[in-house]
Enzyme design. Sequence first.
Site, PDB file in Angstrom:
ATOM      1  N   GLU A   1       0.804  -1.232   0.000  1.00 19.28           N
ATOM      2  CA  GLU A   1       0.000   0.000   0.000  1.00 19.28           C
ATOM      3  C   GLU A   1       0.827   1.266   0.000  1.00 19.28           C
ATOM      4  OE1 GLU A   1      -0.847  -2.520   1.766  1.00 19.28           O
ATOM      5  OE2 GLU A   1      -2.908  -2.976   1.207  1.00 19.28           O
TER       6      GLU A   1
ATOM      7  N   HIS B   1     -10.763  -4.677  10.287  1.00 17.39           N
ATOM      8  CA  HIS B   1     -11.504  -4.432   9.057  1.00 17.39           C
ATOM      9  C   HIS B   1     -12.673  -3.493   9.301  1.00 17.39           C
ATOM     10  CE1 HIS B   1      -9.292  -7.860   7.429  1.00 17.39           C
ATOM     11  NE2 HIS B   1      -9.659  -7.433   6.235  1.00 17.39           N
TER      12      HIS B   1
END
Lengths: 437, 405
Positions: B141, B210
Site C-alpha cells: 500500500e 476491518h
Amino acid sequence: MSFSATNFAQPRPVPVGVRSNEKPLSSDASRFRFRGPPSFLGSPHSLRFKPIPPFKLAIPHSQRSAASSVTHIANGKMVKSSANLLITKEEGLELYEDMILGRFFEDMCAQMYYRGKMFGFVHLYNGQEAVSTGFFKLLKKEDTVVSTYRDHVHALSKGVPARAVMSELFGKATGCCRGQGGSMHMFSKEHNVIGGFAFIGEGIPVATGAAFSSKYRREVLKEAGADQVTLAFFGDGTCNNGQFYECLNMAALWKLPIIFVVENNLWAIGMSHLRATSDPEIWKKGPAFGMPGVHVDGMDVLKVREVAKEAIERARRGDGPTLVECETYRFRGHSLADPDELRDPAEKARYAARDPISALKKYLFENKLASEQELKSIEKKIDEVLDDAVEYSDESPLPPRSQLLENVFADPKGFGIGPDGKYRCEDPKFTQGTAHV
Amino acid sequence: MAALFQAPTAFSSSNSLDSNKFNHSPSPRSLSERKSSILTVRSDARSNPLLNSAAHKPHRFITNAVATKPDTSLASTSSKPGHELLLFEALREGLEEEMERDPRVCVMGEDVGHYGGSYKVTKGLATKFGDLRVLDTPIAENSFTGMGIGAAMTGLRPIIEGMNMGFLLLAFNQISNNCGMLHYTSGGQFKIPVVIRGPGGVGRQLGAEHSQRLESYFQSIPGIQMVACSTPYNAKGLMKAAIRSENPVILFEHVLLYNLKDRIPDEEYVLSLEEAEMVRPGEHVTILTYSRMRYHVMQAAKTLVNKGYDPEVIDIRSLKPFDLHTIGKSVKKTHRVLIVEECMRTGGIGASLTAAITENFNDDLDAPIVCLSSQDVPTPYAGTLEEWTVVQPAQIVTAVEQLCQ
C-alpha cells in the site's frame, strides 16, 4: 543470482566498532571494497554487470565480461586516438564544470549557513559529485529525477539555476519552491526535479510513479517518443527500508523505465552501513528482484558515466530498471549540525585522496584534454555564478503574508464554503492572507 | 474477503427508495465552468426544486427517504425516468464514464483488475481499458500509493483503491507527507489530482482491523479533501467530482452500503465536493450525519415524526472542508444540533464539527451541541458488542428528545 554460499559457510565477523571498511568481511566482499591501490578513471575493475538467468537481457554485450563491455562502450565514444579515451574535450569540460559548480555551491552554502542566512537542516554533497555529474549529464530535460534531502547538487546538475536554489535556501519568494520547500525539498517542474524528500525512502515510490507515467504515456496514450527515464537517488540507509524493496519489485514487475541509484557513502548519520545491514552489498538486491545490479566506484565520474549510459539506454529501450550502487563518500558531516566525530580520520583521509574533482582534473591533464588555464577559467566562472546567486538571494524579497495559503490546494475551492454561502477563496481578504480559515 | 453485504434489514424500509421519486432540478450553476450537457447539483435553500432561477440561486435537492412533506413538484424536469442500480454499480458507472472521458484516468489497487475489485466497483474495467489502466498491484500500500502520487505529479490522474480503508494506514506516510503536502512544498509547481477511495466503516462482524474509520486520522492533513458517499446518487456524483478535481480527494465508502438500490438519472451529472446534502428539511433540531449513520438517523426520524418532532437531517458529505453555509443556515433555523457519526468519539469528525459550529454559530445555539459517536473501542467481533459500539436509532431518538426539552 542464487544464494552466495559464503554468506552461510563463512559467517562474517560482526563488525562491532568497525569504523571503516578496512576489515575483510568475506571473500565475496572483495567486490565491495578495493584491493590494492585504487584504480582510477576508466579502469574496468569495478564495473560489474550481473546478467540474470533466466531473464534475457536484450543488450548483447551484457553477456561479455565486464572488462570488454567497458571497452565496447569506450569504443563507441572513442576519440580518434589510440589512447581509448572515454570522453571528448567538450564533455570533459562539461563534467568538470558541473562538479565544480556542485562543490563550490555546497561550500558557499556552509558559509552562508554559518553567517545566518539559511537555517534548519542542510545536508551537503561534498565528495559525491561524481555520482551526480556522472548520471545527470546524460539525461534529457524531460527525464525525471527524484532525490533525498541531499538534493542541492542534484537540482543544480539537472539544470535548476543556482540563483533559484540559493534563494530557496535563503527562504526567499524567488526560490524554486517560492521559499516553501527549503533545503530538503527542491522541486522544479521545468527541469523535472520532483523532490527533495526529507524522509528516506519516501521519494522512491514517487519516482516509481513517474516511471509508470512514462510507460503509460508510451503504451496507453501512445505518445510518440515517450521514453522519459526516471532516476531515483537515495543512500545506503534507505536500502534497509521497506519502500525500497516494494518499489524494486514493482519496477521489475512492470519493467518501468527507472534507475535506482544508491549513493552508498557508508554512513547514515552515525550509523555505519556495515552495522545496519545484514548483507552490505546492495547491488546484490537487484538480481533478487529480477533486475541487473551494478556496483561502481562512485568517486570516479567516468566510471559512473559509463554505467549510467548503459542503465539509461536500457531503461529508454523499455528493458526495465537497473539498480546501481555507487560507492562514494561525503567529506562533510551528515548535515551542518553534525559534528562528524564518529568517522575514522584515516577513512576520511583515504577518501579525500580520491576526490573526484582532483581525479578528473588529473585525467584531463594526463590525456591533454584541457589545460590549467581552461580549468581555472571554469572555476572563476563558477565563482562569479555563485556570487551572483548569493547577491540575488540577498536582495530577493521574503515571502509576504498573502503567500501563506496560496498553494495549499491546486483548486482553492478545497477550502470550502463559508457561512455566507460563498467559497472561502472568493473572499478578497482570503488572498491577502487575513481571512479566517 | 469479497463479502457482498446484503442491505441489512435494519433499514430496509428506508432502503426501498425506488418508490419515492428523486427530485432534482437541472442546475448548471457552479463556480467552475461546466458543459451545458452536465447537471451540476448544488444544494439548496428554496423548497421549490423547480425554481430554475438566475446565477447562484441555490436549488434544493431532496431525497425523500422519509416523506413527511409530500413533494408536489413531481413533474420533474428530467425527461427520462433514470435507471436503477446498486451503489457499487453507481460508483463503477461514474468511474467508467470518467475513464472514457479522459484517457489519463487510471485505477490502481489490489485486485482491481482481473478480479474486478473486492467489492466489484471495478468489475469489467480491466477488460475494457486494459491492464495498465486498471492496474493490479502487489500488496504494498505505501508504495503503490506513492506510485500513484508520483504518477499524478507527472500528468496522470490515478484512482488509488484501498481494498479496505484500514489498509491505507500503511500508506499513511505517503498520504500525509506527499499527497497533501507536495503541492505546497513545491511552491505550487506540481498538482496531485489523485482520488483515494475504498470501503471503510463498521461492517457485519468483520473484526477490529476491518472495521476502521479513518476519517479522523486523515482530517488534519492539510491539502486534501475528504468526502463520504451514502447513496447511489451521490456516490456517482462524488466519484466523478473527485476524479475531476485538481486536489487530492479521499472518498470514503461504506462496506454496508454497497448494495443500496436506487434510481439515478440517465444524463450525466457531477456533484459538488464541498457541499452538504439536505436529506429532510425540518424545524426542531438539526441532525448532522454522514455515510451509514444517515440511515440510522432516517430510521430514528420516522420514530421522531410519529412522536411529533420535526428533525432536519443533513448529510454533510464533505468531511473536509465542512459546508458551513448549509450547516449554518440550519442551525440558525432550529437552534439545536445533534451530530450522529460512526467515527470514534475522540478526535473524530464530530469533534471537529462541534468545534466549527461553536466557533461560527455559538450565538444561534439554544443548547449545547450533542455528538453521538461510536465508542472508543476496537470494534469487537461479537454481534451484540458490535451493535453497541455504533450509534443505534434508539439512541438518536433519546438524544433528540433530550435536546428538545
